[in-house]
Design an enzyme around this catalytic site. Structure first.
Site, short mmCIF file in Angstrom:
data_model
loop_
_atom_site.label_atom_id
_atom_site.label_comp_id
_atom_site.label_asym_id
_atom_site.label_seq_id
_atom_site.Cartn_x
_atom_site.Cartn_y
_atom_site.Cartn_z
N HIS A 5 0.81 -1.22 0.00
CA HIS A 5 0.00 0.00 0.00
C HIS A 5 0.85 1.27 0.00
O HIS A 5 1.81 1.37 0.73
CB HIS A 5 -0.89 -0.02 1.25
N GLU A 25 0.53 -0.68 -4.84
CA GLU A 25 -0.44 0.38 -5.12
C GLU A 25 0.27 1.71 -4.98
O GLU A 25 1.01 1.95 -4.04
CB GLU A 25 -1.59 0.28 -4.13
N HIS A 41 0.43 10.80 -1.84
CA HIS A 41 -0.84 10.61 -1.13
C HIS A 41 -1.22 11.86 -0.36
O HIS A 41 -2.29 12.42 -0.52
CB HIS A 41 -0.76 9.40 -0.19
#
Length: 273
Positions: A5, A25, A41
């Protein structure tokens, strides 16, 4: 598929694969003209993670290409799937087509090397908003225009907003998608979420007329929640700790039933027992 992740800095590709991930990801943020700009992010993100690691998108693609091109010194044989978590929330709905077009051009040049021995991983375009289904259309039409429609064989889709399964099916219909569908379900590791919708997605996957090929659950960091997800029948688990998932898969209860996917496992085919 053990899905690492929030892999947004180049060095994290090695880090997560070495911990046991066969998939990663990556977050993709867009500028105001719908160009994919950074792998980033931002705050807030998962608990116990640093949210601000980033790279220029095209530089990340080049590093990813090296990691997934046989014969390259940075090659990882087991890295077979990449999910691009497309942060389209910053865009107007009418920019979705353009975002898809620009994403396709970037991938074609920097990841697929214009179709000349580029990276081999399968790619999932993960879109948070059903209204942005035209991103898929823009992506598809651009690869066709650029003379590489065959690369669509390596591309799948996910709508990541935890929407009603019927609404998701409808968005795919509008986008003209009839396969290569991954369905995500989940929530940040800071919060708990039940498996009700995962079970609905698995039921759709296993029915004769479902639209889903694979189901993945995010973000799972604990052994017990890993077991619960495997018991629910998921195909993929997204995690901050790939080694935890790998450990659970080695437990006797799961060893006989599951194995880690390799490049020969087609991620667009529904697994039949």
């Amino acid at each position: 598929w053990i899905m690492g992740h929030m892999v947004n800095a180049n060095y994290q590709i090695d880090e997560f694969v070495n911990l046991g991930a066969n998939s990663i990801e990556t977050d993709v943020s867009f500028d105001s003209s719908a160009n994919p700009e950074y792998t980033y992010h931002g705050v807030p993100c998962d608990c116990r993670r640093w949210c601000k690691k980033w790279e220029y998108f095209n530089n990340f693609l080049k590093a990813l290409r090296k990691a997934t091109t046989p014969g390259d010194s940075k090659y990882h044989e087991k890295l077979v799937l990449v999910v691009f978590d497309l942060k389209t929330g910053s865009l107007y709905d009418n920019q979705a087509y353009d975002a898809g077009k620009k994403l396709a051009k970037n991938l074609l040049q920097h990841y697929w090397n214009n179709g000349n021995n580029g990276g081999r991983a399968y790619i999932v375009l993960s879109i948070p908003n059903l209204a942005h289904y035209k991103l898929i259309t823009g992506f598809k039409e651009t690869l066709k225009t650029e003379g590489h429609p065959e690369l669509m064989e390596k591309v799948g889709y996910d709508f990541s907003g935890n929407d009603d399964i019927g609404d998701v099916a409808n968005a795919y219909k509008k986008a003209g998608v009839t396969g290569h569908v991954w369905q995500s379900d989940g929530i940040t590791n800071c919060l708990l979420r039940g498996l009700d919708r995962v079970r609905k997605a698995v039921a759709n996957r296993d029915s004769s007329n479902g639209y889903i090929n694979k189901v993945y659950y995010w973000t799972v960091d604990k052994r017990q929640s890993t077991r619960d997800a495997l018991d629910a029948g998921v195909d993929g688990i997204m995690t901050n700790y790939p080694d935890v998932i790998a450990d659970v898969l080695n437990e006797s209860a799961y060893k006989a039933k599951f194995r880690i996917a390799s490049y020969d496992d087609n991620p667009w085919e529904t697994f039949k027992n």
